[in-house]
Scaffold this active site. Structure first.
Site, PDB file in Angstrom:
ATOM      1  CB  SER A 122       5.926  11.394  61.711  1.00  0.00           C
ATOM      2  OG  SER A 122       4.744  12.160  61.544  1.00  0.00           O
ATOM      3  CE1 TYR A 133       7.821  14.922  65.046  1.00  0.00           C
ATOM      4  CE2 TYR A 133       6.090  15.164  63.394  1.00  0.00           C
ATOM      5  CZ  TYR A 133       6.727  14.415  64.363  1.00  0.00           C
ATOM      6  OH  TYR A 133       6.274  13.141  64.648  1.00  0.00           O
TER       7      TYR A 133
END
Length: 237
Positions: A132, A146
């Protein structure tokens, strides 16, 4: 069509969104594809029917189960780890069990499956992790845990690239930004906020990411390894 003819592919997390686009792209490019799914039986079966790929149910939090899937796939030419979840929110109130489950999937499963795939992978193979853009930039609150899991993939690919370099196995991570999927639709409630920090103010597509996977798996990318390949419309610029 013949780019990956005769090549064996395993995609971990391939039934929906980016994973499904990767399965479709590599199957279209001529590869023999297997992919895992966890909770989307109907979508997995439809995708397998459409592409000729083999769908395998597996829980990414179960290490022994995942290692068995990788071993049973045999000698894999191209391994893609796309499984991942996002647990976001105030770190003071997040459920610790949810955070640990995210760590199990996003980091532990990625590492163990990649290493297992490399055991029988032929020289010149490809290991590609889907990370990501939040590994590079955390512009909003609630993404600490995250982002931690996704930044861990950066060190992982750097290290594995050196570990497997003598065998000409490349190891890279693709880092998508906002991508139009069920989990993050282009017309979702957070879209305007995400677009506000992007240079190209629109979501990317799952096909964009799949095309990047196809390139990194190709012979044209044989010299690219240990690298972070960001495709985020300038989100992290």
């Amino acid at each position: 069509m013949a780019e990956f003819s005769g090549k064996k592919v395993l995609v971990i997390g391939g039934s929906r969104g980016i994973g499904a686009a990767i399965v479709r792209r590599l199957a279209r490019d001529g590869a023999s594809v297997r992919f895992t799914w966890a909770g989307s039986r109907t979508k997995a079966e439809e995708l397998a029917h459409q592409t000729g790929a083999k769908a395998i149910q597996a829980d990414a939090t179960e290490r022994s189960e995942m290692l068995s899937v990788v071993r049973n796939a045999g000698s894999i030419d191209i391994f893609v780890f796309n499984a991942g979840i996002c647990v976001a929110g105030d770190p003071l109130t997040l459920n610790p069990d949810d955070v640990d489950r995210m760590i199990d999937i996003n980091i532990r499963a990625a590492y163990h499956c990649a290493v297992e795939a490399a055991r029988s992978m032929p020289d010149g193979g490809r290991i590609i992790l889907i990370g990501s853009t939040n590994a590079n930039r955390v512009p909003f609150k609630g993404l600490a845990a995250y982002s931690m899991t996704k930044s861990a993939l950066q060190s992982m690919v750097r290290g594995l690239a050196r570990d497997f370099g003598d065998r000409h196995i490349t190891v890279n991570v693709i880092q998508p930004g906002p991508t139009d999927t069920d989990m993050n639709p282009a017309n979702g409630p957070q879209a305007d906020l995400m677009h506000s920090v992007m240079a190209i103010k629109e979501h990317g597509s799952a096909d964009d990411v799949a095309a990047y996977v196809s390139f990194l798996a190709s012979n044209a990318a044989r010299g690219i390894t240990g690298a972070m390949q960001t495709i985020d419309g300038g989100f992290s610029a």
